[in-house]
Design a protein around this motif. Structure first.
Motif, PDB file in Angstrom:
ATOM      1  N   MET A  38       0.832  -1.188   0.000  1.00  0.00           N
ATOM      2  CA  MET A  38       0.000   0.000   0.000  1.00  0.00           C
ATOM      3  C   MET A  38       0.868   1.240   0.000  1.00  0.00           C
ATOM      4  SD  MET A  38      -3.547   0.112   2.063  1.00  0.00           S
ATOM      5  CE  MET A  38      -2.856   0.532   3.627  1.00  0.00           C
ATOM      6  N   CYS A  39       1.631   1.425   1.093  1.00  0.00           N
ATOM      7  CA  CYS A  39       2.327   2.705   1.242  1.00  0.00           C
ATOM      8  C   CYS A  39       3.623   2.810   0.422  1.00  0.00           C
ATOM      9  CB  CYS A  39       2.649   2.922   2.710  1.00  0.00           C
ATOM     10  SG  CYS A  39       3.911   1.791   3.341  1.00  0.00           S
ATOM     11  N   THR A  40       4.304   1.720   0.251  1.00  0.00           N
ATOM     12  CA  THR A  40       5.650   1.637  -0.362  1.00  0.00           C
ATOM     13  C   THR A  40       6.686   2.495   0.375  1.00  0.00           C
ATOM     14  OG1 THR A  40       5.424   3.392  -2.052  1.00  0.00           O
ATOM     15  CG2 THR A  40       4.629   1.180  -2.655  1.00  0.00           C
ATOM     16  N   ARG A  41       6.377   2.860   1.615  1.00  0.00           N
ATOM     17  CA  ARG A  41       7.313   3.699   2.390  1.00  0.00           C
ATOM     18  C   ARG A  41       7.795   2.995   3.647  1.00  0.00           C
ATOM     19  NH1 ARG A  41       4.782   7.414   4.918  1.00  0.00           N
ATOM     20  NH2 ARG A  41       2.671   7.132   4.145  1.00  0.00           N
ATOM     21  N   THR A  43       5.705   1.701   6.080  1.00  0.00           N
ATOM     22  CA  THR A  43       4.878   1.905   7.269  1.00  0.00           C
ATOM     23  C   THR A  43       3.688   0.943   7.387  1.00  0.00           C
ATOM     24  OG1 THR A  43       3.700   3.693   6.156  1.00  0.00           O
ATOM     25  CG2 THR A  43       5.491   4.333   7.599  1.00  0.00           C
ATOM     26  N   CYS A  44       3.082   0.533   6.286  1.00  0.00           N
ATOM     27  CA  CYS A  44       1.849  -0.281   6.396  1.00  0.00           C
ATOM     28  C   CYS A  44       2.136  -1.760   6.671  1.00  0.00           C
ATOM     29  CB  CYS A  44       0.993  -0.141   5.138  1.00  0.00           C
ATOM     30  SG  CYS A  44       1.593  -1.059   3.707  1.00  0.00           S
ATOM     31  N   ALA A  45       3.289  -2.237   6.267  1.00  0.00           N
ATOM     32  CA  ALA A  45       3.722  -3.630   6.466  1.00  0.00           C
ATOM     33  C   ALA A  45       2.911  -4.664   5.669  1.00  0.00           C
ATOM     34  CB  ALA A  45       3.759  -4.011   7.945  1.00  0.00           C
ATOM     35  N   ARG A  46       2.102  -4.214   4.739  1.00  0.00           N
ATOM     36  CA  ARG A  46       1.375  -5.186   3.902  1.00  0.00           C
ATOM     37  C   ARG A  46       2.334  -6.005   3.049  1.00  0.00           C
ATOM     38  NH1 ARG A  46      -4.646  -4.164   2.497  1.00  0.00           N
ATOM     39  NH2 ARG A  46      -5.124  -2.856   4.271  1.00  0.00           N
ATOM     40  N   CYS A  47       3.448  -5.421   2.745  1.00  0.00           N
ATOM     41  CA  CYS A  47       4.421  -6.076   1.860  1.00  0.00           C
ATOM     42  C   CYS A  47       5.346  -7.001   2.637  1.00  0.00           C
ATOM     43  CB  CYS A  47       5.254  -5.010   1.163  1.00  0.00           C
ATOM     44  SG  CYS A  47       6.238  -4.064   2.345  1.00  0.00           S
ATOM     45  N   ARG A  48       5.066  -7.173   3.937  1.00  0.00           N
ATOM     46  CA  ARG A  48       5.956  -7.981   4.760  1.00  0.00           C
ATOM     47  C   ARG A  48       6.182  -9.350   4.121  1.00  0.00           C
ATOM     48  NH1 ARG A  48       5.628 -10.882  10.580  1.00  0.00           N
ATOM     49  NH2 ARG A  48       4.075 -12.118   9.463  1.00  0.00           N
ATOM     50  N   GLY A  81       8.913  -5.899   1.891  1.00  0.00           N
ATOM     51  CA  GLY A  81       9.222  -6.025   0.460  1.00  0.00           C
ATOM     52  C   GLY A  81       9.540  -4.700  -0.217  1.00  0.00           C
ATOM     53  N   CYS A  82       8.910  -3.617   0.267  1.00  0.00           N
ATOM     54  CA  CYS A  82       9.139  -2.309  -0.372  1.00  0.00           C
ATOM     55  C   CYS A  82      10.458  -1.697   0.066  1.00  0.00           C
ATOM     56  CB  CYS A  82       7.986  -1.365  -0.082  1.00  0.00           C
ATOM     57  SG  CYS A  82       7.892  -0.819   1.637  1.00  0.00           S
ATOM     58  N   GLN A  83      11.092  -2.299   1.075  1.00  0.00           N
ATOM     59  CA  GLN A  83      12.347  -1.749   1.595  1.00  0.00           C
ATOM     60  C   GLN A  83      13.549  -2.636   1.291  1.00  0.00           C
ATOM     61  OE1 GLN A  83      12.453   1.334   3.439  1.00  0.00           O
ATOM     62  NE2 GLN A  83      10.464   1.368   2.440  1.00  0.00           N
TER      63      GLN A  83
HETATM   64  S1  FES Z   1       4.137  -1.299   1.130  1.00  0.00           S
HETATM   65 FE1  FES Z   1       3.737  -0.475   3.072  1.00  0.00          FE
HETATM   66  S2  FES Z   1       5.398  -1.189   4.252  1.00  0.00           S
HETATM   67 FE2  FES Z   1       5.849  -1.861   2.268  1.00  0.00          FE
END
Ligand code: FES
Length: 100
Positions: A38-41, A43-48, A81-83
């Motif tokens: 979601m956020c790609t920053r 913070t949301c952790a959906r990409c965990r 995943g985004c990090q």
């Molecule tokens: S997309 Fe939100 S933490 Fe990676």
């Protein structure tokens, strides 16, 4: 040595070529793996995701990951995943494992 990034999304699983300097999430989007985000920053952790293999080929966790994930999670092999940036080519397996 073979160099493959195995991406396991919600329903799609693909083996792709790891591109150093690129995040796990960027690989998943490019190759149309259904990876939650979601956020790609960081913070949301959906990409965990859980790194089943090849954690050594990823760059160190970012400040955002250290802030968002518990130290135990990072130790167990979870990343965002985004990090998580691929540092060098190698065999890496990442499974998208969100909290909910
Ligand atoms: S997309 Fe939100 S933490 Fe990676």
């Amino acid at each position: 040595m073979s160099s493959i990034l195995e991406l396991i999304g919600r329903t799609v699983r693909k083996s792709v070529e790891p591109e150093p300097g690129t995040t796990i999430l960027e690989h998943a989007i490019k190759h149309k793996v259904d990876w939650q985000h979601m956020c790609t920053r960081g913070t949301c952790a959906r990409c965990r995701c859980y790194i089943e293999e090849g954690a050594q080929f990823l760059a160190e966790p970012t400040k955002a990951e250290i802030a968002r994930l518990d130290p135990e999670e990072i130790e167990e092999g979870y990343r965002l995943g985004c990090q998580a940036v691929v540092k060098e080519a190698g065999s890496i397996t990442a499974r998208n494992k969100t909290y909910f």
